[in-house]
Write a protein that holds these residues in place. Sequence first.
Motif, mmCIF file in Angstrom:
data_model
loop_
_atom_site.group_PDB
_atom_site.id
_atom_site.type_symbol
_atom_site.label_atom_id
_atom_site.label_comp_id
_atom_site.label_asym_id
_atom_site.label_seq_id
_atom_site.Cartn_x
_atom_site.Cartn_y
_atom_site.Cartn_z
ATOM 1 N N ASP A 381 39.143 38.887 18.499
ATOM 2 C CA ASP A 381 38.837 38.593 19.903
ATOM 3 C C ASP A 381 39.886 39.194 20.822
ATOM 4 O O ASP A 381 39.562 39.787 21.859
ATOM 5 C CB ASP A 381 38.779 37.072 20.136
ATOM 6 N N LYS A 384 39.738 43.039 21.240
ATOM 7 C CA LYS A 384 38.597 43.540 22.014
ATOM 8 C C LYS A 384 38.863 43.541 23.522
ATOM 9 O O LYS A 384 38.112 44.151 24.283
ATOM 10 C CB LYS A 384 37.357 42.694 21.730
ATOM 11 N N LEU A 385 39.930 42.874 23.976
ATOM 12 C CA LEU A 385 40.175 42.735 25.405
ATOM 13 C C LEU A 385 40.593 44.060 26.024
ATOM 14 O O LEU A 385 41.284 44.867 25.393
ATOM 15 C CB LEU A 385 41.258 41.687 25.661
ATOM 16 N N ASN A 386 40.166 44.285 27.244
ATOM 17 C CA ASN A 386 40.535 45.491 27.988
ATOM 18 C C ASN A 386 42.005 45.398 28.388
ATOM 19 O O ASN A 386 42.419 44.461 29.073
ATOM 20 C CB ASN A 386 39.660 45.624 29.232
ATOM 21 N N ILE A 389 42.899 44.842 32.210
ATOM 22 C CA ILE A 389 42.296 43.778 33.026
ATOM 23 C C ILE A 389 42.987 42.457 32.701
ATOM 24 O O ILE A 389 42.726 41.850 31.645
ATOM 25 C CB ILE A 389 40.780 43.666 32.764
ATOM 26 N N ASN A 391 42.662 39.448 33.843
ATOM 27 C CA ASN A 391 41.831 38.246 33.772
ATOM 28 C C ASN A 391 41.317 37.969 32.364
ATOM 29 O O ASN A 391 41.151 36.819 31.962
ATOM 30 C CB ASN A 391 40.644 38.357 34.732
ATOM 31 N N GLU A 392 41.084 39.035 31.601
ATOM 32 C CA GLU A 392 40.589 38.837 30.241
ATOM 33 C C GLU A 392 41.641 38.153 29.368
ATOM 34 O O GLU A 392 41.316 37.308 28.529
ATOM 35 C CB GLU A 392 40.165 40.176 29.635
ATOM 36 N N PHE A 393 42.906 38.511 29.573
ATOM 37 C CA PHE A 393 43.982 37.874 28.804
ATOM 38 C C PHE A 393 44.223 36.446 29.282
ATOM 39 O O PHE A 393 44.495 35.549 28.467
ATOM 40 C CB PHE A 393 45.260 38.709 28.904
ATOM 41 N N GLU A 395 41.970 34.485 30.503
ATOM 42 C CA GLU A 395 40.847 33.705 29.995
ATOM 43 C C GLU A 395 41.005 33.420 28.506
ATOM 44 O O GLU A 395 40.648 32.337 28.030
ATOM 45 C CB GLU A 395 39.530 34.449 30.261
ATOM 46 N N PHE A 396 41.550 34.376 27.755
ATOM 47 C CA PHE A 396 41.807 34.161 26.323
ATOM 48 C C PHE A 396 42.790 33.009 26.140
ATOM 49 O O PHE A 396 42.585 32.122 25.300
ATOM 50 C CB PHE A 396 42.359 35.448 25.704
ATOM 51 N N LYS A 399 41.057 29.748 27.091
ATOM 52 C CA LYS A 399 39.982 29.407 26.156
ATOM 53 C C LYS A 399 40.517 28.703 24.915
ATOM 54 O O LYS A 399 39.905 27.749 24.405
ATOM 55 C CB LYS A 399 39.224 30.675 25.763
#
Length: 538
Positions: A381, A384-386, A389, A391-393, A395-396, A399
Motif C-alpha cells: 500500500d 503505491k503512493l504517489n 502528493i 495527502n496520500e501519505f 491519509e496512509f 488510515k
Amino acid sequence: MPTCEVCQQPANQICGGCKLVYYCSRPHQKLGWREGHKFKCCAFKIQYSDTLGRHMVATRDIQQGEMIIKEKPAVIGPRITCPTVCLTCGKSLDPKEFHSNWDYYKCSKCNWPMCGPECEAAEVHKPECKAMTDRKYKCDIKYQGPNKVQAAYCVISPLRVLLMSTSNPLQYENIMHLESHLEDRINTPLYTILKANLVTFVVQVLGLPFDEETILKVASIFDTNSFDVRSPDGSRRLRAIYLTASMMDHSCKPNTKHIFLGDDFHMAVIATVPISKGDLITATYTQSLWGTLDRRKHLQTSKLFDCECERCKDPTELGTHLGNIYCSVCNNPFGPNTEWRGAMIVSTNPLDETAPWKCEKCEHFILSKQMVWGNNALKQDLQKLNKTIPNEFEEFIEKYSQTLHPTNHLVVQAKLALVQIYGNYKGHSLTELPNALLQRKLDLCHELLEIADKLEPGWSKFRGTLLLELQGAMTMKTKREFETGKFTKAAAQDELMESLTLLQEATNILRIEPSMKDTLELKITELTQLLDATAPET
C-alpha cells in the motif's frame, strides 16, 4: 619517552594516521613512510573468530567524523539486471540524449551500448571487449523503450574478475579469497538461471578456460561482498567489491557510514560516533528504517547470514518500536481494559522468524505468518503512493493510526516522505507552505530525529539530512513571525542562532557528501543574510 621508528632516538612527533608510531623529525617520518609504514598505517586491524569470521577492530580510539578507510574498488560493474547502462561509467542510457535514430551508441568492436567513443576506449572495457571480439561475439541489446530491464548485464561483473586471472593475478587471488557462500546459493532459482546464462556465456560463447564452480563462485563472491554504488545525482548505479571495506562486520546500528567519491567511486568509510580502541568497526548492509522482519529477511537472502545484533535481539528495536503494532484487544474502544490502552504486540523471540507475536499486557497473540502477511500488505500500500502528493501519505498515516504504532517503520517511512515533500517539492516549497504545514514539518523532523538518535546516532547522513530540513523550517517560521511582528529583533536573533547551531552540525555531517556543497553554502548565505536583517540597530 617514545623513540623514533627510524633511528630509535627520543621522539615526540606521532604519526597522525595510526597514532601508534613516533618520529624524531619530519625527514624521518617521510623515510619511515617510504620504507613501509604506509602499508601498516591505519586505525584498524583485521581479525578472525569462529562466530564473526573476518572482521575489523579499532587499533586506537577513532574520533567522530574521522575517515577510517579510503579505498578504490577492486572491481566494479553493472548489477545483475538493470536498465541499459554504459559498461564503462555506468550511466543510464537514453538514445534521445545521444542520438536521433532511436538507438544507443555502440562499441565499434563488441556492440555493447556505451556513452560514446571516450567510454569505448576506457581501460576497464578493453579486456572484456577483446575477449568478446576474439570470438566474434556481438551484443544484441536494442532500444525497447525507457527503463527496459536487461538481463544480459549479469555476465559483465563476473567476467571482469575472471579476466583478472591473467591481467592482474594478485588482485584475482585477493578477490577469490573472499567469502562466497556458494554452497548455500547453488540450488537457488537465481543460480539455476546463472548456470544457464553466465556459465554458458563464459565457457561456450567466449571459450574461456574456467569450470562451472569457479564461474559461479565469482558470482557468489559478488553477491556476498559487493556494495551498492550510486552517484550523487542518481544517474549511475553499479556494484563494486572493496577488499578492505568488505571486512567490516554488519550491525543494524552501525558506527560508520560510507560515501563514494569521484568518477572512479573511491569509497570513504567515516566514523559516525567515537569508536574506542578494541571496538568492532561496523557498517550496515540493509536499510535502517526497515523493521526487524524485513532487515533480517533481506540479510538472509542477500548476504546469507542471520543478524543477531543488539537491535535485532530487542523486541522494541532499541525503544523505537519500528516493528510493533497495537493490540486489537487492549485498544478496543469498547473493551474492558481501559488502563491497557496503547499496549503493543511484540515478538516473543525476534531472532526466530517463526515465533508468535504477543501483547505486552494481555494474552492475545498473532502467528508470525500473520504478521509477515500484514506487514507485506501494508508495505505494498505504501509503495503505491504517489511520491509527490503529500495527502496520500497523510491519509496512509491516518488510515492505520489505530493499528500501527506511531513509529512503526511503515509510518516512519511515510513521515520521512512528508518531510522531503514539505519544503522541497513544487507547490510545497517553504515559502508556499501554510503555517499549519510548516509546523507539521517541524513536528515530523523532531519525531524522526528521536528515532535517528537511537538507530543512526552521531554523524549519519540520516541525522544530517533531518537537521538540515529542521533548520530550514525553523528559519522560515522565525522569518514569518518576525515579519508579522510576533518576534522582536532580539527574539528573532535568538531563534536564528538556534537555527545556526543546527546548520553547523548538519554541515559537519554532510560537508563530505559530494552533492551537498552547493546546498550547504546556500543555506549558510541565506541564514547569514537573515541574521544581518534582524540584527538590532546600533
